[in-house]
Write an enzyme that holds these catalytic residues in place. Structure first.
Site, PDB file in Angstrom:
ATOM      1  N   ALA A  94      12.698 -59.539 -30.187  1.00 21.80           N
ATOM      2  CA  ALA A  94      12.130 -60.827 -29.761  1.00 21.80           C
ATOM      3  C   ALA A  94      11.119 -60.648 -28.620  1.00 21.80           C
ATOM      4  CB  ALA A  94      13.257 -61.754 -29.315  1.00 21.80           C
ATOM      5  N   PRO A  95      10.064 -61.455 -28.569  1.00 28.22           N
ATOM      6  CA  PRO A  95       9.738 -62.573 -29.493  1.00 28.22           C
ATOM      7  C   PRO A  95       9.130 -62.139 -30.825  1.00 28.22           C
ATOM      8  CG  PRO A  95       8.079 -62.383 -27.773  1.00 28.22           C
ATOM      9  CD  PRO A  95       9.127 -61.370 -27.446  1.00 28.22           C
ATOM     10  N   GLY A  96       8.774 -60.849 -30.978  1.00 25.51           N
ATOM     11  CA  GLY A  96       8.389 -60.419 -32.326  1.00 25.51           C
ATOM     12  C   GLY A  96       7.065 -59.698 -32.459  1.00 25.51           C
ATOM     13  N   GLY A  97       6.488 -59.238 -31.353  1.00 23.62           N
ATOM     14  CA  GLY A  97       5.206 -58.520 -31.429  1.00 23.62           C
ATOM     15  C   GLY A  97       5.285 -57.293 -32.340  1.00 23.62           C
ATOM     16  N   ASP A 124      18.078 -58.999 -32.345  1.00 23.91           N
ATOM     17  CA  ASP A 124      17.917 -59.464 -30.959  1.00 23.91           C
ATOM     18  C   ASP A 124      18.665 -60.786 -30.815  1.00 23.91           C
ATOM     19  OD1 ASP A 124      16.849 -60.418 -28.409  1.00 23.91           O
ATOM     20  OD2 ASP A 124      15.225 -58.973 -28.696  1.00 23.91           O
ATOM     21  N   ASP A 178      12.720 -51.505 -28.682  1.00 18.94           N
ATOM     22  CA  ASP A 178      11.998 -51.866 -27.449  1.00 18.94           C
ATOM     23  C   ASP A 178      12.926 -52.698 -26.570  1.00 18.94           C
ATOM     24  OD1 ASP A 178       9.846 -52.112 -25.663  1.00 18.94           O
ATOM     25  OD2 ASP A 178       8.998 -53.843 -26.693  1.00 18.94           O
ATOM     26  N   LYS A 186      12.902 -47.831 -21.099  1.00 17.39           N
ATOM     27  CA  LYS A 186      12.530 -48.407 -19.790  1.00 17.39           C
ATOM     28  C   LYS A 186      13.002 -47.478 -18.663  1.00 17.39           C
ATOM     29  CE  LYS A 186      11.772 -51.717 -22.618  1.00 17.39           C
ATOM     30  NZ  LYS A 186      10.464 -51.823 -23.241  1.00 17.39           N
TER      31      LYS A 186
HETATM   32  C1  LIG Z   1      10.458 -56.155 -24.088  1.00 20.90           C
HETATM   33  S1  LIG Z   1      11.341 -57.302 -25.026  1.00 20.90           S
HETATM   34  C2  LIG Z   1      10.934 -56.800 -26.656  1.00 20.90           C
HETATM   35  C3  LIG Z   1       9.555 -57.215 -27.065  1.00 20.90           C
HETATM   36  C4  LIG Z   1       9.301 -57.000 -28.531  1.00 20.90           C
HETATM   37  N1  LIG Z   1       9.232 -55.581 -28.867  1.00 20.90           N
HETATM   38  C5  LIG Z   1       8.033 -57.670 -28.970  1.00 20.90           C
HETATM   39  O1  LIG Z   1       7.122 -56.976 -29.405  1.00 20.90           O
HETATM   40  O2  LIG Z   1       7.966 -58.906 -28.920  1.00 20.90           O
HETATM   41  C6  LIG Z   1      12.988 -56.772 -24.833  1.00 20.90           C
HETATM   42  C7  LIG Z   1      13.987 -57.446 -25.722  1.00 20.90           C
HETATM   43  O3  LIG Z   1      15.204 -56.703 -25.652  1.00 20.90           O
HETATM   44  C8  LIG Z   1      16.214 -57.629 -25.975  1.00 20.90           C
HETATM   45  N2  LIG Z   1      17.528 -57.062 -25.701  1.00 20.90           N
HETATM   46  C9  LIG Z   1      18.096 -56.766 -24.501  1.00 20.90           C
HETATM   47  N3  LIG Z   1      19.351 -56.319 -24.712  1.00 20.90           N
HETATM   48  C10 LIG Z   1      19.559 -56.310 -26.052  1.00 20.90           C
HETATM   49  C11 LIG Z   1      20.650 -55.932 -26.873  1.00 20.90           C
HETATM   50  N4  LIG Z   1      21.807 -55.469 -26.356  1.00 20.90           N
HETATM   51  N5  LIG Z   1      20.513 -56.048 -28.201  1.00 20.90           N
HETATM   52  C12 LIG Z   1      19.358 -56.497 -28.741  1.00 20.90           C
HETATM   53  N6  LIG Z   1      18.307 -56.873 -28.006  1.00 20.90           N
HETATM   54  C13 LIG Z   1      18.400 -56.777 -26.673  1.00 20.90           C
HETATM   55  C14 LIG Z   1      15.846 -58.861 -25.160  1.00 20.90           C
HETATM   56  O4  LIG Z   1      16.497 -60.014 -25.687  1.00 20.90           O
HETATM   57  C15 LIG Z   1      14.333 -58.887 -25.328  1.00 20.90           C
HETATM   58  O5  LIG Z   1      13.961 -59.778 -26.353  1.00 20.90           O
END
Ligand SMILES: C[S@@+](CC[C@H](N)C(=O)[O-])C[C@H]1O[C@@H](n2cnc3c(N)ncnc32)[C@H](O)[C@@H]1O
Length: 338
Positions: free
Chosen positions: A209-212, A228, A264, A293
């Site tokens: 999320a959000p889905g890029g 997510d 991600d 990260k």
């Molecule tokens: C940097 S954002 C991802 C952006 C995504 N790659 C994009 O292109 O839109 C990080 C995401 O990691 C998710 N997240 C954190 N802990 C998580 C978990 N245990 N399982 C799944 N998603 C997780 C968050 O909800 C957040 O949406």
């Protein structure tokens, strides 16, 4: 780190990095026994070593000459003489860049003027304009690094270069587009791979999320299982090629092995590495692209453990770990199972 030096030594290597990451790159090179020296903002010099690919370097090249000369004409003549002596016959890609810092970026016009002046002095037939063809053409990349008070001339074989972009700044934004930074991170990671996910491939996207990332994978014709707890953009939530599993990635298991695992997730790096290792051990995906990260001060000890977890515990092969141009406090890893 010791204080910076203002000359690059011929025969050693110069590495570019993100501003502020010099100490991490320095430490990485020191741990590799490459005797680094800080050269200036966003630049570190070291010995060269077979296969050296520091995570925090954007680009590395071997030093051919280093000068404090700033006047364009003598500088261009000096550079052209050095470049003319390079292995005859091999095509050259001529790139000029500055350290990626405010003081460095202010020198961009001088760097471009130097490139043009050197280009005018070289036989046109030797120059390859399209750096994307440099690897297959067996070309050398000639690097003109214009820094405050110092110009370094160097070269690297395209097939050994960490990046084909000038200074390792692989900008992914195309005219008229405004993709999210997350989408550009994925595009840059895919750009560096020998092949990409395509039509018919099944991808799992952890932390989608959000889905890029999901959106970019769908645009390539792939089917995506987006995992997510958070919401996806509405156009993805209703896309027939996307299945949104709204739960934690730590609770998710695929019904059958998939082609690609993307990740991600904004989560602790060692726990993410253990999750990715589980996917490797169980053979749940053939290819891996993950953004790890690294918000902590001491990044290299964590990176060592991430590498060990992915390869020794997870059995992932061909591991690359790179802080890409679009990465901030993070690195991108790629690997495959066979
Ligand atoms: C940097 S954002 C991802 C952006 C995504 N790659 C994009 O292109 O839109 C990080 C995401 O990691 C998710 N997240 C954190 N802990 C998580 C978990 N245990 N399982 C799944 N998603 C997780 C968050 O909800 C957040 O949406």
């Amino acid at each position: 780190m010791p204080p910076q030096s203002l000359t690059a030594r011929v025969g050693r290597w110069v590495w570019t990095c993100r501003a502020g990451f010099e100490p991490h790159l320095y430490e990485e090179l020191a741990w590799a026994g490459a005797q680094p020296r800080p050269l200036g903002e966003a630049l570190v010099e070291s010995e060269g070593q077979q296969g050296l690919a520091p995570a925090f370097a954007r680009l590395g090249f071997q030093v051919l000459a280093s000068t404090s000369e700033e006047a364009l004409e003598p500088l261009a003549t000096l550079v052209a003489d050095v470049v003319a002596a390079l292995r005859p016959g091999s095509p050259l890609v001529l790139q000029a860049f500055t350290p990626d810092t405010p003081r460095g970026n202010a020198l961009a016009p001088q760097a471009e003027a130097l490139r043009e002046a050197v280009r005018a002095r070289l036989p046109a037939g030797r120059l390859l304009e399209d750096s994307e063809r440099a690897r297959e053409a067996g070309a050398q990349i000639v690097c003109l690094c214009v820094a405050p008070g110092l110009t370094v001339v160097g070269a690297v074989l395209a097939r050994e270069a960490l990046s084909l972009a000038a200074g390792g700044r692989q900008r992914m934004r195309r005219a008229g587009e405004s993709p999210s930074r997350a989408a550009m991170k994925l595009e840059e990671a895919l750009h560096g791979l020998a092949f990409e996910p395509g039509r018919g491939d099944v991808c799992v996207d952890l932390g989608a999320a959000p889905g890029g990332w999901t959106q970019r994978l769908v645009a390539r014709g792939a089917r995506v299982i987006a995992v997510d707890p958070a919401r996806l953009m509405p156009e993805l939530a209703s896309n027939a090629r996307v299945r949104h599993v709204q739960e934690s990635a730590f609770a998710f298991a695929p019904e059958e092995p998939v082609d690609w695992l993307f990740c991600d997730m904004a989560w602790r790096p060692l726990e993410v590495a253990q999750l990715l290792a589980k996917w490797g051990r169980r053979g749940w995906a053939s290819h891996l692209v993950a953004n790890i990260k690294l918000p902590m001060k001491d990044k290299n000890p964590i990176l060592l453990r991430v590498r060990h977890t992915l390869t020794t515990d997870g059995g992932w092969k061909g591991l690359t770990v790179r802080q890409l141009y679009h990465d901030r406090d993070e690195v991108t890893v790629t690997a495959h199972r066979v």
